[in-house]
Design an enzyme around this catalytic site. Structure first.
Site, mmCIF file in Angstrom:
data_model
loop_
_atom_site.group_PDB
_atom_site.id
_atom_site.type_symbol
_atom_site.label_atom_id
_atom_site.label_comp_id
_atom_site.label_asym_id
_atom_site.label_seq_id
_atom_site.Cartn_x
_atom_site.Cartn_y
_atom_site.Cartn_z
ATOM 1 N N CYS A 40 0.829 -1.205 0.000
ATOM 2 C CA CYS A 40 0.000 0.000 0.000
ATOM 3 C C CYS A 40 0.868 1.262 0.000
ATOM 4 C CB CYS A 40 -0.922 -0.016 1.221
ATOM 5 S SG CYS A 40 -2.067 1.373 1.247
ATOM 6 N N CYS A 68 0.260 4.930 6.966
ATOM 7 C CA CYS A 68 -0.382 4.732 8.268
ATOM 8 C C CYS A 68 0.627 4.055 9.222
ATOM 9 C CB CYS A 68 -1.633 3.879 8.118
ATOM 10 S SG CYS A 68 -2.697 4.456 6.776
ATOM 11 N N CYS A 71 0.354 0.307 10.315
ATOM 12 C CA CYS A 71 -0.077 -0.728 9.373
ATOM 13 C C CYS A 71 1.055 -1.518 8.717
ATOM 14 C CB CYS A 71 -0.948 -0.106 8.281
ATOM 15 S SG CYS A 71 -1.675 -1.390 7.231
ATOM 16 N N CYS A 74 -16.282 -9.681 5.877
ATOM 17 C CA CYS A 74 -15.710 -8.353 5.591
ATOM 18 C C CYS A 74 -14.438 -8.509 4.773
ATOM 19 C CB CYS A 74 -15.419 -7.654 6.911
ATOM 20 S SG CYS A 74 -14.649 -6.048 6.682
ATOM 21 N N CYS A 110 -19.480 -6.832 3.854
ATOM 22 C CA CYS A 110 -18.807 -5.585 4.222
ATOM 23 C C CYS A 110 -17.520 -5.520 3.418
ATOM 24 C CB CYS A 110 -18.490 -5.599 5.721
ATOM 25 S SG CYS A 110 -17.591 -4.139 6.278
ATOM 26 N N CYS A 156 -19.642 1.264 8.922
ATOM 27 C CA CYS A 156 -18.824 0.636 9.958
ATOM 28 C C CYS A 156 -17.629 1.556 10.150
ATOM 29 C CB CYS A 156 -18.375 -0.755 9.502
ATOM 30 S SG CYS A 156 -17.187 -1.522 10.640
ATOM 31 N N ARG A 187 -17.668 -3.331 18.217
ATOM 32 C CA ARG A 187 -16.922 -4.559 17.918
ATOM 33 C C ARG A 187 -15.543 -4.541 18.566
ATOM 34 N NH1 ARG A 187 -17.236 -4.632 12.729
ATOM 35 N NH2 ARG A 187 -19.295 -5.537 13.022
#
Ligand code: SAM
Ligand code: DTB
Ligand code: SF4
Length: 333
Positions: A70, A74, A77, A114, A145, A205, A277
């Site tokens: 990616c 972040c 991550c 998801c 999701c 979400c 969650r």
């Protein structure tokens, strides 16, 4: 319109949250977080029981449909290409593999599937393929999701038309701490995608990560921001940072587990009708800490032995815990 809340703004100017939830300034959320622990849990449980079966938990299963490589930065991550966290980058997964994983998840008891992709934002041809996956997973009778990064105009509608139920897009932390963790996009970008998702009629979400070095006031800032989404998100994932070697946050000071529980309780109080969650970080939690989170109002978990790239408790460990607590599985949102 979704906007960044000024911490100094009076509560009355914060947009009214949906579903009769009321208005929460950051100061009011901080007052909740500051309560004596027993009072905080009592309030959270009271609110929880007004809106949910307190003995039920909902199970969502994750699948990384496109892993690593990616372009974003972040700080938490392992999928950011620049951090060399040992995650092997893979192209978008073939449809048949997604369908096989989804049917296994359904057979193991999950009700929502998801699919996550390590994209900054999907291209239209990526959306073509993801819509196929959404259709196939919905055909298995699962709620669907996806979390694909920032969406452009029209993409949320295409996903909705394929049968998508939820879009996950996290605010992750308080607005003023965001730039300490991520520099390749800003908070308003997140709010803009959330607005597109909502405008398309999808369920939202949206949650965050705790334990990235933020203060309690900043955890209040995140919750105030989530509670101000109008209507409030149907699902609120609360992640405990998984500290992955190679990422900038690998050596972050772990959050006091009771502070994590406090934040779950405050999330329940400020978003009474949302599924809260208990998300990443469960593998590192004791059964007792998870139980406190469930007592504090969490009523959903990610299920199955893998999150996106990091481990999650085995299904059998979860089933054993649910049995010890007399919890049953709740379908739907
Ligand atoms: N790339 C898309 C995006 O960022 O929106 C979707 C996938 S991204 C991996 C989904 C979410 O996973 C992030 O928003 C973050 O909340 C969570 N996450 C990623 N790495 C994590 C970690 N090490 N610990 C806890 N949560 C994490
Ligand atoms: C969310 O809030 N947490 C999930 C899901 N939404 C996509 C992802 C957790 C990822 C944890 C790190 C990993 O496994 O790569
Ligand atoms: Fe990319 Fe999402 Fe990871 Fe950020 S959280 S680096 S956008 S996969």
């Amino acid at each position: 319109m979704n906007t960044v809340i000024d911490p100094l703004e009076p509560a009355a100017s914060v947009p009214n949250a949906g579903a009769g939830a009321g208005t929460w300034s950051r100061e009011a959320v901080l007052d909740v977080l500051d309560l004596p622990f027993a009072d905080l849990l009592y309030r959270a449980q009271t609110v929880h029981r007004q809106h949910f079966d307190a003995n039920a938990v909902q199970l969502s299963q994750l699948l990384s449909i496109k892993t690593g490589g990616c372009a974003e930065d972040c700080g938490y991550c392992p999928q950011a290409a620049r951090y060399h966290a040992g995650v092997e980058a893979t192209p978008l997964m073939p449809l048949a593999e997604v369908v096989a994983a989804a049917s296994a998840a359904r057979d193991a008891g999950a009700t929502r599937f998801c699919m996550g992709a390590a994209w900054r934002s999907p291209k239209d041809r990526d959306i073509d393929q993801v819509t196929e996956m959404v259709r196939a997973v919905a055909d298995l009778g699962l709620e669907t999701c996806v979390t694909l990064g920032m969406l452009r105009e029209g993409q949320a509608e295409r996903l909705r038309d394929a049968g998508l139920d939820f879009y996950n897009h996290n605010l992750d932390t308080a607005p003023e701490f965001y730039g300490e963790v991520i520099t390749t996009r800003d908070y308003q970008d997140r709010l803009d995608t959330l607005e597109r998702v909502r405008a398309a009629g999808l369920h939202v979400c949206c949650g965050g990560i705790l334990g990235m070095g933020e203060s309690r006031a900043q955890r209040a800032g995140l919750l105030a921001q989530l509670a101000a989404l109008d209507p409030q998100p149907e699902s609120v994932p609360i992640n405990n940072l998984v500290r992955v070697e190679g990422t900038p946050l690998a050596d972050a000071e772990p959050l006091d587990p009771l502070e994590f529980v406090r934040t779950v309780a405050a999330a329940r109080i400020v978003m009474p009708r949302s599924r809260v969650r208990l998300s990443a970080g469960r593998e590192q939690m004791s059964d007792e800490m998870q139980t406190l989170c469930l007592l504090a109002g969490a009523n959903s978990v990610f299920y199955g032995e893998q999150l996106l790239t990091t481990p999650n408790p085995r299904a059998q460990r979860d089933r054993d815990l649910f049995a010890r607590l007399g919890l049953h599985i709740d379908a739907g949102h």
